[in-house]
Design a protein around this motif. Structure first.
Motif, PDB file in Angstrom:
ATOM      1  N   MET A   1      43.385  57.135  40.673  1.00  0.00           N
ATOM      2  CA  MET A   1      42.506  56.167  41.319  1.00  0.00           C
ATOM      3  C   MET A   1      41.578  56.783  42.360  1.00  0.00           C
ATOM      4  SD  MET A   1      43.403  53.655  39.549  1.00  0.00           S
ATOM      5  CE  MET A   1      42.529  52.298  40.306  1.00  0.00           C
TER       6      MET A   1
ATOM      7  N   THR B   1      45.721  50.885  45.844  1.00  0.00           N
ATOM      8  CA  THR B   1      46.322  50.096  44.774  1.00  0.00           C
ATOM      9  C   THR B   1      47.575  49.419  45.308  1.00  0.00           C
ATOM     10  OG1 THR B   1      47.613  51.987  43.999  1.00  0.00           O
ATOM     11  CG2 THR B   1      45.479  51.621  42.950  1.00  0.00           C
ATOM     12  N   TYR B   2      47.821  48.203  44.845  1.00  0.00           N
ATOM     13  CA  TYR B   2      49.005  47.473  45.274  1.00  0.00           C
ATOM     14  C   TYR B   2      50.194  47.751  44.366  1.00  0.00           C
ATOM     15  CZ  TYR B   2      45.991  44.741  48.364  1.00  0.00           C
ATOM     16  OH  TYR B   2      45.127  44.356  49.350  1.00  0.00           O
TER      17      TYR B   2
ATOM     18  N   GLU C   1      40.864  42.597  43.256  1.00  0.00           N
ATOM     19  CA  GLU C   1      42.257  43.009  43.117  1.00  0.00           C
ATOM     20  C   GLU C   1      43.005  42.484  44.340  1.00  0.00           C
ATOM     21  OE1 GLU C   1      42.402  47.214  42.321  1.00  0.00           O
ATOM     22  OE2 GLU C   1      40.854  47.049  40.763  1.00  0.00           O
TER      23      GLU C   1
ATOM     24  N   ARG D   1      43.622  41.568  38.455  1.00  0.00           N
ATOM     25  CA  ARG D   1      42.268  41.173  38.845  1.00  0.00           C
ATOM     26  C   ARG D   1      42.091  39.672  38.672  1.00  0.00           C
ATOM     27  NH1 ARG D   1      39.551  46.003  35.559  1.00  0.00           N
ATOM     28  NH2 ARG D   1      39.630  47.639  37.135  1.00  0.00           N
TER      29      ARG D   1
ATOM     30  N   ASP E   1      36.836  41.949  33.315  1.00  0.00           N
ATOM     31  CA  ASP E   1      37.996  42.430  34.071  1.00  0.00           C
ATOM     32  C   ASP E   1      39.104  42.914  33.148  1.00  0.00           C
ATOM     33  OD1 ASP E   1      36.697  41.768  36.390  1.00  0.00           O
ATOM     34  OD2 ASP E   1      37.766  39.882  36.692  1.00  0.00           O
TER      35      ASP E   1
ATOM     36  N   LEU F   1      47.152  47.092  37.501  1.00  0.00           N
ATOM     37  CA  LEU F   1      46.236  46.336  38.349  1.00  0.00           C
ATOM     38  C   LEU F   1      46.323  44.858  38.013  1.00  0.00           C
ATOM     39  CD1 LEU F   1      43.012  48.509  37.825  1.00  0.00           C
ATOM     40  CD2 LEU F   1      44.529  48.631  39.808  1.00  0.00           C
TER      41      LEU F   1
END
Length: 354
Positions: free
Chosen positions: A299, A304-305, A317, A312, A86, A310
């Motif tokens: 992306m 995506t937040y 995610e 992980r 990750d 990111l």
């Protein structure tokens, strides 16, 4: 009954393709690459008994000490395999192409002396986690050698049922074998978090593969206990936990105004509340913050937040609003730590300064 989410986490595996380093090949033609699935919750050296027979006939004469390399970086044997993946693969690679060595163990890694070395490292992590959760290491120290062996066997074999039984002996209040039991009902006040933060260079084409991680010194490590409940009794969310651990590294978009621009770029979250604030005036203009590199257009439509990076955990995610107690129950590693990988986009100038 063990909750399904935790079962899925324990079944998680990474497809790998392993190549023997050219300097250690003594046969023509060289041996073919070796393909396998590596458990996320395992450790790379535990794969060696499966890998070595495939390459044995090609190895030079000498003592074998296996280690792994990714894009020139020797991989730490005591970090869970899933965490390494990750952290090092901004864009997940399938299979994950690793170089395997059996000679020339690198001096920058902690010396490895066989499986007993991994067991000691694992037990030490358990002690650290136990101290965070219970304020004492006695739950681990009181394990007999047979109980330690059973616990370790369950980790090696990915046997979650045996692991849960061993954990009941270890510390009944930490058992996670019920989907309906919450952390506060198990008298857990804190959970151990371990953060790994990396700044990843981006260019016009996306996340650059030309500048892989060169040294482990470029990773920021933070280990902290995280409270389950706020003072008002509500459950702490993942985002709140991260802000409590390192407020300068985790910032909502609405908090950028007035921030010192000379500071390294934080991970920025456009939460609904911050978006509402921005809408009242104008959308956040990230061109005003040159160190913040938005990643949305890299992306390919993927949700995506975060604006510029990111997070992980166990390859997932997670939504920043997830409760910490849910994360601890379902996404913690066998050593009870919640291992959080944080990747923040940066440009070449800033990444070279890290």
């Amino acid at each position: 009954m063990i909750c399904e989410e935790r079962k899925l986490v324990w079944k998680g595996a990474i497809p790998m393709q392993l190549q023997l380093h050219n300097s250690e090949v003594t046969t023509v033609p060289p041996p073919s690459n070796f393909l396998m699935l590596a458990p996320r919750n395992g450790y790379l050296p535990l794969l060696l008994p499966y890998i070595k027979p495939h390459f044995q006939s090609a190895l030079p004469i000498g003592q074998d000490t296996g280690w792994f390399e990714y894009e020139g970086l020797p991989l730490k044997w005591h970090v869970p395999t899933g965490v390494l993946y990750d952290l090092l693969c901004f864009e997940p690679a399938r299979p994950w192409n690793l170089m395997v060595h059996f000679r020339g163990f690198p001096s920058e890694l902690i010396p490895f002396e066989g499986e007993e070395t991994i067991i000691r490292s694992f037990i030490n992590s358990l002690k650290e986690a136990s101290y965070v959760i219970h304020g004492s290491t006695k739950h681990v120290m009181n394990l007999s050698q047979m109980e330690q062996a059973e616990l370790w066997r369950s980790v090696v074999e990915g046997d979650i049922e045996s692991y849960e039984r061993a954990c009941i002996k270890l510390a009944p209040s930490v058992s996670t074998n019920s989907a309906s039991v919450k952390a506060d009902e198990m008298n857990i006040v804190k959970v151990p978090f371990r953060l790994y933060m990396r700044r990843v260079e981006v260019n016009d084409k996306g996340f650059s593969e030309a500048h892989p991680l060169k040294h482990w010194d470029h990773i920021t490590y933070i280990s902290r206990p995280v409270e389950i409940k706020r003072e008002d009794g509500d459950t702490v969310t993942l985002w709140e936990a991260l802000q409590n651990i390192a407020p300068q590294l985790f910032v909502c978009a609405s908090e950028l105004q007035g921030r010192d621009h000379t500071l390294p770029a934080p991970l920025v979250w456009e939460s609904e509340s911050s978006s509402a604030v921005a809408t009242e005036s104008a959308e956040t203009d990230y061109s005003r913050y040159p160190k913040i590199i938005p990643i949305t257009h890299y992306m390919w439509g993927q949700k995506t937040y975060f604006v510029n990076g990111l997070i992980r955990i166990q390859g997932i995610e997670p939504n920043p609003r997830l409760p910490v107690d849910w994360i601890a129950r379902n996404l913690s590693a066998p050593d009870y730590f919640v291992h959080v990988c944080i990747l923040i986009a940066t440009n070449h100038k800033d990444s070279s300064a890290q």
